[in-house]
Design a protein around this motif. Structure first.
Motif, PDB file in Angstrom:
ATOM      1  N   MET A   1     163.744  25.752 133.072  1.00  0.00           N
ATOM      2  CA  MET A   1     164.374  24.446 133.177  1.00  0.00           C
ATOM      3  C   MET A   1     165.255  24.365 134.412  1.00  0.00           C
ATOM      4  O   MET A   1     165.775  23.314 134.702  1.00  0.00           O
ATOM      5  CB  MET A   1     165.199  24.159 131.932  1.00  0.00           C
ATOM      6  CG  MET A   1     164.330  23.884 130.723  1.00  0.00           C
ATOM      7  SD  MET A   1     165.198  23.416 129.239  1.00  0.00           S
ATOM      8  CE  MET A   1     165.920  21.886 129.697  1.00  0.00           C
ATOM      9  N   ASP A   2     165.374  25.478 135.116  1.00  0.00           N
ATOM     10  CA  ASP A   2     166.221  25.488 136.308  1.00  0.00           C
ATOM     11  C   ASP A   2     165.635  24.647 137.433  1.00  0.00           C
ATOM     12  O   ASP A   2     166.346  24.275 138.358  1.00  0.00           O
ATOM     13  CB  ASP A   2     166.440  26.924 136.786  1.00  0.00           C
ATOM     14  CG  ASP A   2     167.191  27.742 135.752  1.00  0.00           C
ATOM     15  OD1 ASP A   2     168.080  27.171 135.090  1.00  0.00           O
ATOM     16  OD2 ASP A   2     166.877  28.928 135.597  1.00  0.00           O
ATOM     17  N   LYS A   3     164.344  24.347 137.354  1.00  0.00           N
ATOM     18  CA  LYS A   3     163.693  23.549 138.396  1.00  0.00           C
ATOM     19  C   LYS A   3     163.928  22.055 138.200  1.00  0.00           C
ATOM     20  O   LYS A   3     163.657  21.270 139.103  1.00  0.00           O
ATOM     21  CB  LYS A   3     162.195  23.829 138.406  1.00  0.00           C
ATOM     22  CG  LYS A   3     161.856  25.262 138.728  1.00  0.00           C
ATOM     23  CD  LYS A   3     160.385  25.520 138.603  1.00  0.00           C
ATOM     24  CE  LYS A   3     160.093  26.988 138.825  1.00  0.00           C
ATOM     25  NZ  LYS A   3     158.693  27.313 138.630  1.00  0.00           N
ATOM     26  N   CYS A  38     166.678  23.510 122.884  1.00  0.00           N
ATOM     27  CA  CYS A  38     165.213  23.593 122.999  1.00  0.00           C
ATOM     28  C   CYS A  38     164.720  25.015 122.766  1.00  0.00           C
ATOM     29  O   CYS A  38     165.355  25.977 123.183  1.00  0.00           O
ATOM     30  CB  CYS A  38     164.764  23.153 124.395  1.00  0.00           C
ATOM     31  SG  CYS A  38     165.079  21.434 124.759  1.00  0.00           S
ATOM     32  N   THR A  39     163.560  25.112 122.147  1.00  0.00           N
ATOM     33  CA  THR A  39     162.912  26.416 121.999  1.00  0.00           C
ATOM     34  C   THR A  39     162.257  26.787 123.334  1.00  0.00           C
ATOM     35  O   THR A  39     162.133  25.946 124.229  1.00  0.00           O
ATOM     36  CB  THR A  39     161.830  26.373 120.904  1.00  0.00           C
ATOM     37  OG1 THR A  39     160.796  25.471 121.325  1.00  0.00           O
ATOM     38  CG2 THR A  39     162.397  25.943 119.562  1.00  0.00           C
ATOM     39  N   SER A  44     159.208  25.248 128.270  1.00  0.00           N
ATOM     40  CA  SER A  44     158.052  25.396 129.163  1.00  0.00           C
ATOM     41  C   SER A  44     157.213  24.118 129.187  1.00  0.00           C
ATOM     42  O   SER A  44     156.710  23.722 130.242  1.00  0.00           O
ATOM     43  CB  SER A  44     157.204  26.597 128.777  1.00  0.00           C
ATOM     44  OG  SER A  44     156.627  26.427 127.510  1.00  0.00           O
ATOM     45  N   ASN A  45     157.080  23.450 128.059  1.00  0.00           N
ATOM     46  CA  ASN A  45     156.351  22.182 128.024  1.00  0.00           C
ATOM     47  C   ASN A  45     157.060  21.114 128.851  1.00  0.00           C
ATOM     48  O   ASN A  45     156.412  20.355 129.569  1.00  0.00           O
ATOM     49  CB  ASN A  45     156.169  21.695 126.587  1.00  0.00           C
ATOM     50  CG  ASN A  45     155.173  22.517 125.815  1.00  0.00           C
ATOM     51  OD1 ASN A  45     154.364  23.237 126.389  1.00  0.00           O
ATOM     52  ND2 ASN A  45     155.240  22.428 124.499  1.00  0.00           N
ATOM     53  N   PHE A  48     156.464  21.845 132.476  1.00  0.00           N
ATOM     54  CA  PHE A  48     155.082  21.525 132.828  1.00  0.00           C
ATOM     55  C   PHE A  48     154.892  20.015 132.980  1.00  0.00           C
ATOM     56  O   PHE A  48     154.345  19.551 133.980  1.00  0.00           O
ATOM     57  CB  PHE A  48     154.130  22.059 131.757  1.00  0.00           C
ATOM     58  CG  PHE A  48     152.710  21.623 131.951  1.00  0.00           C
ATOM     59  CD1 PHE A  48     151.920  22.219 132.919  1.00  0.00           C
ATOM     60  CD2 PHE A  48     152.165  20.611 131.177  1.00  0.00           C
ATOM     61  CE1 PHE A  48     150.606  21.814 133.112  1.00  0.00           C
ATOM     62  CE2 PHE A  48     150.852  20.205 131.354  1.00  0.00           C
ATOM     63  CZ  PHE A  48     150.076  20.806 132.327  1.00  0.00           C
ATOM     64  N   LEU A  49     155.363  19.257 132.008  1.00  0.00           N
ATOM     65  CA  LEU A  49     155.191  17.797 132.054  1.00  0.00           C
ATOM     66  C   LEU A  49     156.003  17.179 133.185  1.00  0.00           C
ATOM     67  O   LEU A  49     155.559  16.229 133.828  1.00  0.00           O
ATOM     68  CB  LEU A  49     155.577  17.174 130.715  1.00  0.00           C
ATOM     69  CG  LEU A  49     154.637  17.501 129.557  1.00  0.00           C
ATOM     70  CD1 LEU A  49     155.226  17.021 128.243  1.00  0.00           C
ATOM     71  CD2 LEU A  49     153.259  16.912 129.783  1.00  0.00           C
ATOM     72  N   ALA A  50     157.198  17.712 133.433  1.00  0.00           N
ATOM     73  CA  ALA A  50     158.050  17.161 134.487  1.00  0.00           C
ATOM     74  C   ALA A  50     157.466  17.406 135.869  1.00  0.00           C
ATOM     75  O   ALA A  50     157.758  16.670 136.812  1.00  0.00           O
ATOM     76  CB  ALA A  50     159.442  17.767 134.384  1.00  0.00           C
ATOM     77  N   SER A  51     156.635  18.424 136.012  1.00  0.00           N
ATOM     78  CA  SER A  51     156.070  18.737 137.320  1.00  0.00           C
ATOM     79  C   SER A  51     154.938  17.783 137.711  1.00  0.00           C
ATOM     80  O   SER A  51     154.498  17.782 138.851  1.00  0.00           O
ATOM     81  CB  SER A  51     155.563  20.175 137.346  1.00  0.00           C
ATOM     82  OG  SER A  51     154.441  20.315 136.504  1.00  0.00           O
TER      83      SER A  51
END
Length: 76
Positions: A1-3, A38-39, A44-45, A48-51
């Protein structure tokens, strides 16, 4: 989530709607809260979706997060 990046508006809405606080949390406090709530799979989801290009609306419990270009815009 650091990105992921956070807008001030997202921090305001997150504090108000998720945490039920009148005081707006800093971006770092909101990010720490998201990491705690968040788990690993949800994190990670979300990354992925934010990218993905273009605006995405991601359901989170009874709320919706709006993400665009790796930036959390708002939550309602």
């Amino acid at each position: 989530m650091d990105k992921l990046k956070l807008t001030v508006h997202f921090c305001e809405r997150y504090s108000e709607r998720i945490l039920n606080k009148n005081k707006v949390l800093s971006k770092q406090q909101v990010m720490n809260s998201l990491k705690r709530l968040c788990t690993d799979r949800q994190r990670s989801n979300l990354e992925f979706l934010a990218s993905r290009s273009g605006e995405m609306k991601i359901p989170v419990g009874k709320h919706i997060m709006v993400v665009d270009n790796k930036t959390l815009i708002t939550i309602y």
